[in-house]
Enzyme design. Sequence first.
Site, short mmCIF file in Angstrom:
data_model
loop_
_atom_site.label_atom_id
_atom_site.label_comp_id
_atom_site.label_asym_id
_atom_site.label_seq_id
_atom_site.Cartn_x
_atom_site.Cartn_y
_atom_site.Cartn_z
N SER A 240 0.84 -1.19 0.00
CA SER A 240 0.00 0.00 0.00
C SER A 240 0.87 1.24 0.00
O SER A 240 2.03 1.21 0.46
CB SER A 240 -0.90 0.01 1.23
OG SER A 240 -1.56 1.25 1.38
N TYR B 204 -2.15 -0.27 10.70
CA TYR B 204 -2.18 -0.61 9.28
C TYR B 204 -0.89 -0.19 8.59
O TYR B 204 -0.28 -0.97 7.83
CB TYR B 204 -3.39 0.05 8.64
CG TYR B 204 -3.55 -0.21 7.16
CD1 TYR B 204 -3.98 -1.45 6.69
CD2 TYR B 204 -3.27 0.78 6.21
CE1 TYR B 204 -4.14 -1.69 5.34
CE2 TYR B 204 -3.43 0.55 4.85
CZ TYR B 204 -3.85 -0.69 4.43
OH TYR B 204 -4.01 -0.92 3.09
#
Length: 703
Positions: A579, A592
Site C-alpha cells: 500500500s 495498518y
Amino acid sequence: MNTPTPSSKPFPRWDDARAATLDEPGLLLYRSNLLGSDLRITNYGGGNTSAKVMQRDPLTGEQVEVLWVKGSGGDVGSMKLDGFSTLYMDKLRALKGLYRGLAHEDEMVGYLPHCTFNLNGRAASIDTPLHSSLPYTHVDHMHPDAVIAIAAMARSEAITKQVFEGTVGWMPWLRPGYELGQQLAAYDKAHPGLRGIVLGGHGLFSWGDTSKACFENTVDLIERAQSWLAQERAARKVQVFGGQVVDTLAADDARTTLARVLPVLRGLSAEGAPKLLHVNTSPEVLEFVNSADLEPLAVLGTSCPDHFLRTKIRPLVVPQSVYRLEGAALRTALQSLLTGYRADYSAYYERNKRPTSPPLRDPNPVVVLLPRIGMVTIAKDKATARIAGEFYVNAINVMREANAVDRYVGLPEQEAFDIEYWLLEEAKLQRMPKPKPMVGKVGLVTGGAGGIGQAIARRLLADGGCVVLADIDAEALATVGTDLAKAYGADHVRGVRCDVTDEASVMAAFESAAVEFGGIDVLVSNAGIASAAPLEDTSLELWNRNQDILAKGYFLVGREAFRQMKAQGTGGSIVMIASKNGMVASNQATAYCAAKAAEIQLSRSFALEGAPLGIRSNVVNPDAVIRGSKIWTGKWSEERAAANKIGEGDLEAFYRDRSMLKRSVYPEDIAEATYFLAAEHLSAKSTGNILNVDAGNLAAFTR
C-alpha cells in the site's frame, strides 16, 4: 484385487423424437455427440464419423453427393456442425487416378482441399479417405477400449472372428491414410455382408444405411465386445496384471508424498519450457501400478496410435525407494531416472529415424507411474496433461482386457515411431498458434475472492495461466471459482480455503497447489484488511490483527512459496500487494501503516535470498482502490471518511482529486501492475522493486 466389472451404466441410446427434428447434417452431429459422450465408445478427441449427403451445388444448382466428415482436430463428443469438413464425393473418387502408391500416399493429403464443397474452411483430416472409400452412406470409426483390447491381442484375428461370429472382418495394422482407405474398401468388397472391420492394434470401423442404423450398429458391436471380454475373464479366473504386490498408500500419506515430489519432478522435466502436472488415482490406475506386471507391461508401450501420440511410447516408472527420499537425495534420484528416460527415448529416436524425420522432440516422459500412489501426467498445459492421463487409462484398460484373455501386444516400435514423427503430424504441430505467454505457469493468489484478487486472477488467466484462488471466505471463493472456471475453463482454476494467519492452513494451500498443478510459479500475496484508529485508541488486539494478517500472513505464504519454488529449481515471482501507506504514514492508521511497511521490507528480504535461485520479489503499492475492493465495504470506509472529515459517498472523488493525475485507481490497474511483475517475459530483470499504482502521490515517491 478382483477385475473391475464393466460399468453398469447403460450405453447412450438414440432418441427418435429428437432425431425427427434434424436434417442429415444435424443427424450426423447428433450421432457424433452421442457416441462421444461415452468414453467406453471412444476416447477424447479420438475417432471420427461421416455421412454422404445429397446437397445443392452452389455453382451449378444440381444435386451432388457431399461427404460430411469430422475435420482435423476436435472431439466428436463436443464438436459443432462447423467441426465437419465437406467434400465433393465425385472429386474424392477421382483421386484414385492420381494415387501413385504407398510410398507417395502423403501427397494425397494435398489434394483434399481441392475437393472442398461450399468453401468450407475446416481442414480435412487424414482419415477422410477411410470414409470416402467405404461404400456406405454412414460410417463410424471409434476407439473403444473393449475392441482395441481384442485388436491388441496376439491372436487378434482369430478372436475377432470368435467374438463377432464372422460378422466383423479383421485387417492387420496399417497407418491411417489413403492406402488404408483403399485396403478397407477392397477388404469389404471381398467379404460382403460385414457389419464392420477391426484394424489390428487400432479400433473399429462400422457403418449403416441411416444415421440411426449406423449408431446402433456401432454401439451393439462395442457392447458385444465388452460382454464377451467380461464373460471370458469370469470363466478364466485369472489374476489381473499378475496380482497386486503392494497396497495403496493412505490418502493423506499419498497426498503428502505428492506435494513433496511433484514440484521437484515438475522442475526437472521443464527443459526450458514450463509444464503442468495432473494426478490420476482412479481404481484402474491403482490396480495397474500396484501389480506384478507393471514394469513388463509398461515397457511394451501402447498399441493404439491415439494413445501413444499423447502419452509417448512408454511411461516412466518411479520406484518407491525414490519417492520416499527427501531434499537433495530426492532431486538426485529423480534426475537420474529422468536422465535415463531421456537417453532411452533418444536411442529410440536414433534407431527408428528416417532421412526425412523431423528433429528429436522433448525427450521427457509424459506419463509417470508411482506404485502405491497412482499416475502423474506432464504436459505444456493442464488440459493436455489431464487428457494424456485419460488416454493412458484407456491403454491400461486395453492391457488388462487383452492379457486376461490372450497376450497383449504393443504396436511395433518402427510403426509407433513413424506415427509419432509423421511429417503430416509435424506439419500440424508447426501450424499451431504460438502459446500465450503464461501457458504452463501457475499463480497462487491470496485474497483471491476479493475485488483486487479476482482482477489479478483474471489477468493471469487471460494470458493462459492457471490460478489457485486462496481465501478465507469459502462461500465467496466457491462463487468466484465457478465464475472464473466458466470464463476460462475448469482446468485453469482451483480454489482452496486458506487462513493466512494459520501456518497449517497456509501449508495445506501450497500442498493443494502442488497436487493440482505440480507447483506454482507466481505468488500474489494480496489477502488483507484495513483499519483506522487514533494512536491512543489503538488496542493491542487491533495491532495484532493487522500484524497477523498483513505481516505474519505475508511471511507465511511467502515462505511456503519460496520453499516450493526452490524445490522446483526454475525460479519464480513473488508479488506483494502492499500500500501507499507502507511508504508514507496516514493519519490515525498506525497499525495498518506499520504492517504495510513490514510487507515492503519482507519483499526486499525475499528478493535478496531469492536472487541466487532466480526467485524475484517485488511490491505493488496501490492507493485508494475503492470501487470493487472488499476492504472498503466495512468500517474502513467510515473511518477514512471521518479522518478526512468528508462523507463516505465522497471518498472516491476525494482520493481521485488528491492524486497528481486526478484519476481513480481500480482493481484492474493493480492487476496490470501485478501481471507485469509476475510475468517473466516482461520483468525478468526486476526484483526488490516497488511499483506505485496511486495516480501520483508525491509523498509516496520511492526515490
